[in-house]
Every structure is written in structure tokens, then in C-alpha cells.
Design a protein around this motif. Structure first.
Motif, mmCIF file in Angstrom:
data_model
loop_
_atom_site.group_PDB
_atom_site.id
_atom_site.type_symbol
_atom_site.label_atom_id
_atom_site.label_comp_id
_atom_site.label_asym_id
_atom_site.label_seq_id
_atom_site.Cartn_x
_atom_site.Cartn_y
_atom_site.Cartn_z
ATOM 1 N N GLY A 11 0.791 -1.228 0.000
ATOM 2 C CA GLY A 11 0.000 0.000 0.000
ATOM 3 C C GLY A 11 0.820 1.274 0.000
ATOM 4 O O GLY A 11 0.277 2.352 0.243
ATOM 5 N N ILE A 12 2.108 1.198 -0.266
ATOM 6 C CA ILE A 12 2.973 2.376 -0.219
ATOM 7 C C ILE A 12 2.648 3.359 -1.346
ATOM 8 O O ILE A 12 2.911 4.556 -1.217
ATOM 9 C CB ILE A 12 4.465 1.957 -0.259
ATOM 10 N N GLU A 13 2.045 2.904 -2.422
ATOM 11 C CA GLU A 13 1.800 3.782 -3.567
ATOM 12 C C GLU A 13 0.750 4.844 -3.283
ATOM 13 O O GLU A 13 0.628 5.811 -4.029
ATOM 14 C CB GLU A 13 1.391 2.964 -4.792
ATOM 15 N N ILE A 14 -0.020 4.723 -2.213
ATOM 16 C CA ILE A 14 -1.055 5.708 -1.897
ATOM 17 C C ILE A 14 -0.470 6.960 -1.256
ATOM 18 O O ILE A 14 -1.037 8.055 -1.373
ATOM 19 C CB ILE A 14 -2.148 5.069 -0.996
ATOM 20 N N TYR A 15 0.663 6.882 -0.608
ATOM 21 C CA TYR A 15 1.232 8.029 0.107
ATOM 22 C C TYR A 15 1.619 9.189 -0.806
ATOM 23 O O TYR A 15 1.362 10.352 -0.449
ATOM 24 C CB TYR A 15 2.403 7.582 0.981
ATOM 25 N N PRO A 16 2.220 8.954 -1.963
ATOM 26 C CA PRO A 16 2.478 10.108 -2.853
ATOM 27 C C PRO A 16 1.189 10.778 -3.333
ATOM 28 O O PRO A 16 1.141 11.994 -3.469
ATOM 29 C CB PRO A 16 3.234 9.503 -4.033
ATOM 30 N N LEU A 17 0.144 10.001 -3.536
ATOM 31 C CA LEU A 17 -1.134 10.586 -3.945
ATOM 32 C C LEU A 17 -1.738 11.428 -2.834
ATOM 33 O O LEU A 17 -2.275 12.517 -3.085
ATOM 34 C CB LEU A 17 -2.107 9.488 -4.365
ATOM 35 N N ILE A 18 -1.654 10.951 -1.613
ATOM 36 C CA ILE A 18 -2.157 11.714 -0.470
ATOM 37 C C ILE A 18 -1.359 13.004 -0.304
ATOM 38 O O ILE A 18 -1.928 14.081 -0.086
ATOM 39 C CB ILE A 18 -2.110 10.857 0.809
ATOM 40 N N ILE A 22 -2.946 16.829 -0.609
ATOM 41 C CA ILE A 22 -2.844 17.824 0.463
ATOM 42 C C ILE A 22 -2.166 19.091 -0.060
ATOM 43 O O ILE A 22 -2.608 20.213 0.203
ATOM 44 C CB ILE A 22 -2.094 17.243 1.672
ATOM 45 N N PHE A 23 -1.073 18.938 -0.783
ATOM 46 C CA PHE A 23 -0.349 20.066 -1.356
ATOM 47 C C PHE A 23 -1.251 20.874 -2.290
ATOM 48 O O PHE A 23 -1.327 22.105 -2.198
ATOM 49 C CB PHE A 23 0.873 19.529 -2.114
ATOM 50 N N PHE A 24 -1.946 20.202 -3.186
ATOM 51 C CA PHE A 24 -2.802 20.865 -4.163
ATOM 52 C C PHE A 24 -3.972 21.576 -3.495
ATOM 53 O O PHE A 24 -4.274 22.740 -3.814
ATOM 54 C CB PHE A 24 -3.313 19.837 -5.181
ATOM 55 N N VAL A 25 -4.632 20.938 -2.545
ATOM 56 C CA VAL A 25 -5.777 21.539 -1.859
ATOM 57 C C VAL A 25 -5.343 22.751 -1.048
ATOM 58 O O VAL A 25 -6.030 23.783 -1.026
ATOM 59 C CB VAL A 25 -6.493 20.493 -0.981
ATOM 60 N N PHE A 26 -4.190 22.688 -0.399
ATOM 61 C CA PHE A 26 -3.702 23.813 0.387
ATOM 62 C C PHE A 26 -3.477 25.040 -0.495
ATOM 63 O O PHE A 26 -3.948 26.138 -0.188
ATOM 64 C CB PHE A 26 -2.398 23.442 1.107
ATOM 65 N N PHE A 27 -2.759 24.875 -1.591
ATOM 66 C CA PHE A 27 -2.474 26.017 -2.445
ATOM 67 C C PHE A 27 -3.700 26.487 -3.220
ATOM 68 O O PHE A 27 -3.839 27.690 -3.471
ATOM 69 C CB PHE A 27 -1.296 25.720 -3.373
ATOM 70 N N LEU A 28 -4.586 25.608 -3.561
ATOM 71 C CA LEU A 28 -5.840 26.020 -4.180
ATOM 72 C C LEU A 28 -6.662 26.851 -3.195
ATOM 73 O O LEU A 28 -7.217 27.893 -3.553
ATOM 74 C CB LEU A 28 -6.634 24.800 -4.653
ATOM 75 N N GLY A 29 -6.727 26.413 -1.952
ATOM 76 C CA GLY A 29 -7.420 27.180 -0.912
ATOM 77 C C GLY A 29 -6.771 28.528 -0.675
ATOM 78 O O GLY A 29 -7.462 29.535 -0.470
#
Length: 64
Positions: A11-18, A22-29
């Protein structure tokens, strides 16, 4: 060595997506906040550095 360790974790492949989400939502906000910010508030805050230290300015731009 580290590459082999990380590949062994299930399940390690989910961490880069998370992280990206988070990065995208923060800067979009942040962009939405800046665009919707009250322009009068920005004008008052931009003039604070040029004012005398003894004067106090409220958010409405009125002196006390």
C-alpha cells in the motif's frame, strides 16, 4: 537499499497521492482566499508600514 525496503511495504503507492492532494488543496485554498480577500483590508495593511509608530489603525482604516 531504500528502494527495496519501500517496495516491500504493501500500500505504499497511496502516500504520494495523499501528499500531492494535500499540497494541491492547500495552495488552491490559498489562491481562493487571496482572490476573495477584502480589498479594503489589503489597502489598510499595505499602508501600515508607511505610518508613524504612534498611530494605531483599525481594520476599517480609521485612526483611534
Amino acid at each position: 537499499m531504500y528502494k527495496n525496503v519501500l517496495q516491500a511495504i504493501d500500500g505504499i503507492e497511496i502516500y504520494p497521492l495523499i501528499s500531492f492532494t494535500i499540497f494541491f488543496v492547500f495552495f488552491l485554498g490559498l489562491i481562493v482566499y487571496v482572490v476573495l480577500m477584502d480589498k479594503k483590508y489589503v489597502q489598510v495593511m499595505s499602508g501600515i508600514a508607511c505610518e508613524d509608530e504612534t498611530e494605531e489603525t483599525t481594520i476599517d482604516g480609521l485612526r483611534q
